[in-house]
Scaffold this motif. Structure first.
Motif, PDB file in Angstrom:
ATOM      1  N   ASP A   1      -9.520   1.958  -0.112  1.00  0.00           N
ATOM      2  CA  ASP A   1      -9.619   2.001  -1.585  1.00  0.00           C
ATOM      3  C   ASP A   1      -8.599   1.057  -2.216  1.00  0.00           C
ATOM      4  O   ASP A   1      -8.904   0.355  -3.184  1.00  0.00           O
ATOM      5  CB  ASP A   1      -9.387   3.426  -2.100  1.00  0.00           C
ATOM      6  N   TRP A   2      -7.383   1.041  -1.659  1.00  0.00           N
ATOM      7  CA  TRP A   2      -6.349   0.154  -2.194  1.00  0.00           C
ATOM      8  C   TRP A   2      -6.724  -1.314  -2.006  1.00  0.00           C
ATOM      9  O   TRP A   2      -6.552  -2.131  -2.906  1.00  0.00           O
ATOM     10  CB  TRP A   2      -5.014   0.449  -1.516  1.00  0.00           C
TER      11      TRP A   2
ATOM     12  N   SER B   1       2.875   8.650   1.499  1.00  0.00           N
ATOM     13  CA  SER B   1       2.225   9.808   2.095  1.00  0.00           C
ATOM     14  C   SER B   1       2.994  11.089   1.790  1.00  0.00           C
ATOM     15  O   SER B   1       4.218  11.134   1.878  1.00  0.00           O
ATOM     16  CB  SER B   1       2.105   9.628   3.607  1.00  0.00           C
ATOM     17  N   HIS B   2       2.267  12.138   1.431  1.00  0.00           N
ATOM     18  CA  HIS B   2       2.850  13.461   1.215  1.00  0.00           C
ATOM     19  C   HIS B   2       2.255  14.485   2.184  1.00  0.00           C
ATOM     20  O   HIS B   2       2.417  15.685   1.985  1.00  0.00           O
ATOM     21  CB  HIS B   2       2.614  13.920  -0.228  1.00  0.00           C
TER      22      HIS B   2
ATOM     23  N   ALA C   1       2.520   2.012  -3.229  1.00  0.00           N
ATOM     24  CA  ALA C   1       1.586   2.552  -4.221  1.00  0.00           C
ATOM     25  C   ALA C   1       1.100   3.942  -3.863  1.00  0.00           C
ATOM     26  O   ALA C   1       0.828   4.765  -4.743  1.00  0.00           O
ATOM     27  CB  ALA C   1       0.392   1.605  -4.367  1.00  0.00           C
ATOM     28  N   HIS C   2       1.004   4.241  -2.553  1.00  0.00           N
ATOM     29  CA  HIS C   2       0.472   5.529  -2.090  1.00  0.00           C
ATOM     30  C   HIS C   2       1.371   6.113  -1.000  1.00  0.00           C
ATOM     31  O   HIS C   2       0.965   6.191   0.169  1.00  0.00           O
ATOM     32  CB  HIS C   2      -0.957   5.367  -1.564  1.00  0.00           C
TER      33      HIS C   2
ATOM     34  N   LYS D   1      -6.300   6.221   2.229  1.00  0.00           N
ATOM     35  CA  LYS D   1      -6.622   5.526   0.982  1.00  0.00           C
ATOM     36  C   LYS D   1      -6.468   4.010   1.105  1.00  0.00           C
ATOM     37  O   LYS D   1      -6.528   3.297   0.094  1.00  0.00           O
ATOM     38  CB  LYS D   1      -5.730   6.043  -0.161  1.00  0.00           C
TER      39      LYS D   1
ATOM     40  N   PHE E   1       0.829  -1.212   0.000  1.00  0.00           N
ATOM     41  CA  PHE E   1       0.000   0.000   0.000  1.00  0.00           C
ATOM     42  C   PHE E   1       0.859   1.257   0.000  1.00  0.00           C
ATOM     43  O   PHE E   1       0.635   2.190  -0.789  1.00  0.00           O
ATOM     44  CB  PHE E   1      -0.937   0.007   1.208  1.00  0.00           C
TER      45      PHE E   1
END
Length: 208
Positions: free
Chosen positions: A35-36, A21-22, A18-19, A32, A15
């Motif tokens: 959703d993932w 954190s910013h 793929a995503h 998210k 996860f």
């Protein structure tokens, strides 16, 4: 559910790759994740993992949701478009995951890693739940009747109370029968607990 090792390998690492954190806050790290899981996680326990992630995120999101706004006593509740206040969420589940979760959290991860079995998970659903933050800022869940859940779900989708009642009556079944005897009590509680808010014209709002 997974234990530390399997959670990192099956969920956390793929996860975050793929995503990444910013955001400056760690509290947003998993926004998210559900959703993932829905899009990418493939395993026999996907439904349980997805529902668990959605519920865990709701607990966190409701804790920091804006304070509810009161409803004017003069408001025409029947015809006015309403929406749900941001400090509550609706869930319908094929299993009683909320009571399962409550039992699960009584012990730490190491206990369940070594245990021979998990708490029993009742699966004879559907179950209808409301998760909300109380006036004492506690996050609580409640199992509610199908009729009440359906009305709140329709209101969250943009229906007025009058429209929601008409739709529930057209659907028939146990939900409509429940509403016949309990609708006035439900509305009293919605107002008392400040679960509804008038929809503001032109406001972009999506309930999830």
């Amino acid at each position: 559910l997974f234990g530390y090792t399997d959670f990192n390998r099956s969920l956390a690492t793929p996860f975050l790759l793929a995503h990444p954190s910013h955001h400056f806050s760690l509290a947003r790290l998993g926004d998210k994740l559900s959703d993932w899981i829905d899009e990418c996680y493939i395993a026999p326990d996907k439904a349980l993992a997805l529902s668990s992630a959605q519920i865990d995120w709701a607990y966190q999101a409701l804790f920091v949701a804006p304070s509810p706004l009161p409803i004017s006593p003069s408001l025409d509740l029947l015809s006015k478009k309403m929406r749900l206040q941001p400090h509550l969420r609706l869930f319908t589940l094929p299993f009683n995951l909320f009571s399962f979760r409550a039992e699960f959290l009584k012990k730490d991860v190491d206990h369940w890693t070594e245990a021979m079995s998990f708490p029993p998970l009742r699966e004879e659903g559907p179950y209808f739940f409301l998760l909300y933050r109380t006036s004492q800022n506690l996050i609580q869940y409640r199992e509610i009747e199908q009729g009440q859940w359906t009305l709140l779900h329709l209101i969250a989708g943009g229906a007025s109370l009058d429209e929601a009642c008409n739709e529930l009556e057209a659907q028939g079944g146990s939900g409509a029968k429940e509403a016949q005897g309990s609708l006035h009590l439900w509305i009293q509680e919605w107002i008392r607990e400040m679960w509804l808010i008038p929809e503001i014209e032109g406001e972009q709002y999506e309930y999830n």
